[in-house]
Design a protein around this motif. Sequence first.
Motif, PDB file in Angstrom:
ATOM      1  N   ILE A  57       8.623   4.917  -1.206  1.00 15.76           N
ATOM      2  CA  ILE A  57       7.830   5.095   0.009  1.00 15.76           C
ATOM      3  C   ILE A  57       6.575   4.228  -0.072  1.00 15.76           C
ATOM      4  O   ILE A  57       5.787   4.348  -1.019  1.00 15.76           O
ATOM      5  N   ALA A  58       6.406   3.329   0.910  1.00 14.98           N
ATOM      6  CA  ALA A  58       5.231   2.458   0.924  1.00 14.98           C
ATOM      7  C   ALA A  58       5.120   1.778   2.287  1.00 14.98           C
ATOM      8  O   ALA A  58       6.005   1.895   3.130  1.00 14.98           O
ATOM      9  N   ASN A  59       4.017   1.068   2.468  1.00 18.45           N
ATOM     10  CA  ASN A  59       3.802   0.265   3.668  1.00 18.45           C
ATOM     11  C   ASN A  59       3.969  -1.208   3.279  1.00 18.45           C
ATOM     12  O   ASN A  59       3.147  -1.753   2.547  1.00 18.45           O
TER      13      ASN A  59
ATOM     14  N   SER B  61       0.822  -1.212   0.000  1.00 18.75           N
ATOM     15  CA  SER B  61       0.000   0.000   0.000  1.00 18.75           C
ATOM     16  C   SER B  61       0.856   1.261   0.000  1.00 18.75           C
ATOM     17  O   SER B  61       1.926   1.308   0.601  1.00 18.75           O
ATOM     18  N   SER B  62       0.360   2.276  -0.695  1.00 17.46           N
ATOM     19  CA  SER B  62       1.029   3.568  -0.774  1.00 17.46           C
ATOM     20  C   SER B  62       0.244   4.589   0.040  1.00 17.46           C
ATOM     21  O   SER B  62      -0.924   4.363   0.376  1.00 17.46           O
ATOM     22  N   PRO B  63       0.849   5.730   0.372  1.00 17.34           N
ATOM     23  CA  PRO B  63       0.113   6.751   1.118  1.00 17.34           C
ATOM     24  C   PRO B  63      -0.995   7.340   0.260  1.00 17.34           C
ATOM     25  O   PRO B  63      -0.911   7.354  -0.974  1.00 17.34           O
TER      26      PRO B  63
ATOM     27  N   ASP C 284      -2.234  12.067   2.762  1.00 19.52           N
ATOM     28  CA  ASP C 284      -1.050  11.728   3.560  1.00 19.52           C
ATOM     29  C   ASP C 284       0.217  12.214   2.870  1.00 19.52           C
ATOM     30  O   ASP C 284       1.141  12.712   3.530  1.00 19.52           O
TER      31      ASP C 284
ATOM     32  N   SER D 220       3.289   0.910   8.830  1.00 17.44           N
ATOM     33  CA  SER D 220       3.110   2.316   8.483  1.00 17.44           C
ATOM     34  C   SER D 220       3.884   2.620   7.207  1.00 17.44           C
ATOM     35  O   SER D 220       4.781   1.863   6.818  1.00 17.44           O
ATOM     36  N   VAL D 221       3.533   3.713   6.592  1.00 17.56           N
ATOM     37  CA  VAL D 221       4.233   4.135   5.386  1.00 17.56           C
ATOM     38  C   VAL D 221       5.615   4.644   5.767  1.00 17.56           C
ATOM     39  O   VAL D 221       5.755   5.429   6.694  1.00 17.56           O
ATOM     40  N   GLU D 222       6.630   4.184   5.077  1.00 17.88           N
ATOM     41  CA  GLU D 222       7.996   4.605   5.375  1.00 17.88           C
ATOM     42  C   GLU D 222       8.843   4.551   4.111  1.00 17.88           C
ATOM     43  O   GLU D 222       8.492   3.888   3.135  1.00 17.88           O
TER      44      GLU D 222
ATOM     45  N   TYR E 102       5.393  13.597   1.274  1.00 14.00           N
ATOM     46  CA  TYR E 102       5.655  12.613   0.237  1.00 14.00           C
ATOM     47  C   TYR E 102       5.217  13.087  -1.145  1.00 14.00           C
ATOM     48  O   TYR E 102       5.505  12.420  -2.144  1.00 14.00           O
TER      49      TYR E 102
END
Length: 230
Positions: A207-209, A95-97, A101, A180-182, A107
């Motif tokens: 950047i993704a979860n 999943s992406s933000p 977000d 979490s997204v990181e 981001y």
Amino acid sequence: MEIQQDANQSVKVPFYKKMKKSNFITAIVAFSVIGVLILTTILLAVIPTYTGVKFDNSPDRIVLKINSTQLTLYADVEETRDDFNRVWNAYNNASSPTVMDAIFNGYAGKGKTANYSASSKSYSNLATTDTFSVAFYWDENQLMTDANGSAFKYTLSNGQTSIDEVYYKAATFAVSATNSVEEKTFYLRRSTALDTSTSTNYYYTGIANYHSLYNVLNALQDEGKFTVYN
């Protein structure tokens, strides 16, 4: 006996009938704008914006490591093909933000980013007791590209722009239980590097979860598919 309505009794008139035509039109426009803003806010809060790293080609094998154990999955071997697809699909479906977000967490405008570091970066100790090291390997060299799909160019120490295209044959990154997204770093093993190399000057960031990917990797470990390696 029929009760007659008092002639002096006032009759209630809807508020919009009391308004002047110009004011009525203005109110309709204002409510429409507010409605659009509310709808836009809702959409921004639920629509994802992809900020992860998409590879142009699927790898030929995936090597997973954790706590001194290892599992190698081949795309073209029947015994490992299903597990290979489990991992590869979980990676691509990470999943992406959401747009909201991305805006509020800085981001926005980010995503797959190609990088060059004058000092090499080590990725020899990504696997720990609770963190997986995931390595994608390709039989054919892969072109390192920027976010637009163009061959990656970087600035040399003398200030000039590189002219040689960069090819890589493996990409390695870490996956933990973080839900979490990181931002993740994908260390690229250049095509000219030794197979034993564990450091690089070239890497992607995205950047993704990856929590769902972690769950798949953890399930493979629980199924006893990892073996001890030296």
